[in-house]
Design an enzyme around this catalytic site. Structure first.
Site, PDB file in Angstrom:
ATOM      1  CB  CYS A 101       1.608  -3.435   4.963  1.00  0.00           C
ATOM      2  SG  CYS A 101      -0.012  -3.962   5.564  1.00  0.00           S
ATOM      3  CG  HIS A 104      -0.403   0.061   2.530  1.00  0.00           C
ATOM      4  ND1 HIS A 104       0.110   1.224   3.077  1.00  0.00           N
ATOM      5  CD2 HIS A 104      -0.233  -0.886   3.489  1.00  0.00           C
ATOM      6  CE1 HIS A 104       0.545   0.997   4.297  1.00  0.00           C
ATOM      7  NE2 HIS A 104       0.360  -0.280   4.575  1.00  0.00           N
TER       8      HIS A 104
END
Length: 191
Positions: free
Chosen positions: A167, A155
């Protein structure tokens, strides 16, 4: 007689350049919370989890899981950008979209509709722009094991590449450029 494609035209697919087979993510020397993503010849700075790259992922440990993962597709926020050019399947994020991170819930590590009273879930429609475009990495997806980590995405990074919850995050412009080279057969190797 059929016209033979020129070398630069051979790998075109729906307006996307030739898709990459593998992305590789390595931690930066001296700061395990930041990394470098290798995409072909390009080296792109990225943020990793606050716990660095971990061998065994646990919910809430802040680590980015070590391993090789498929890119399952993802979503984009249509009020903040046009649909990114990519061969990956993308859908529009909606204000009621969430991702279940509640280890007690049968929907753990899956998309969920919000509000979901009594269930811990991450909101996908964010005001900070981090999920303006998000790609679901195939971590803990088959079979899903409660507590082994949820919502591991590719992301948009915060300014300064501050750590994620696990992430891999890139500058928005870098992520949008990279998406043009990603497809269903692309794999990401973290570690």
């Amino acid at each position: 007689m059929t016209k033979r494609p020129r070398p630069h035209e051979r790998h075109r697919d729906s307006g996307t350049a030739r898709t990459l087979a593998t992305l590789k993510v390595h931690p930066r020397v001296g700061d395990r919370r930041k990394g470098l993503l290798q995409a072909g010849a390009a080296i792109i700075p990225c943020a990793l989890g606050a716990g660095g790259i971990v061998q065994v992922k646990r919910e809430g440990d802040g680590g980015s899981p070590r391993g090789r993962f498929r890119l399952r597709g993802g979503s984009y926020r249509p009020d903040n950008l046009a649909r990114p050019v990519t061969a990956l399947p993308l859908r529009r994020t909606a204000p009621g979209d969430g991702w279940c991170d509640d280890v007690r819930d049968r929907r753990y590590n899956r998309p969920i509709a919000l509000p979901a009273p009594g269930v811990s879930a991450e909101r996908m429609w964010r005001d900070d722009g981090l999920y303006d475009v998000v790609i679901d990495l195939d971590h803990n997806r088959g079979p899903i094991r409660p507590g082994r980590g949820s919502a591991i995405f590719l992301h948009v990074a915060r300014p300064g590449y501050t750590p994620t919850e696990g992430c891999v995050a890139l500058k928005r412009a870098d992520l949008l450029r990279l998406l043009r080279r990603l497809g269903p057969r692309t794999r990401i190797v973290i570690g």
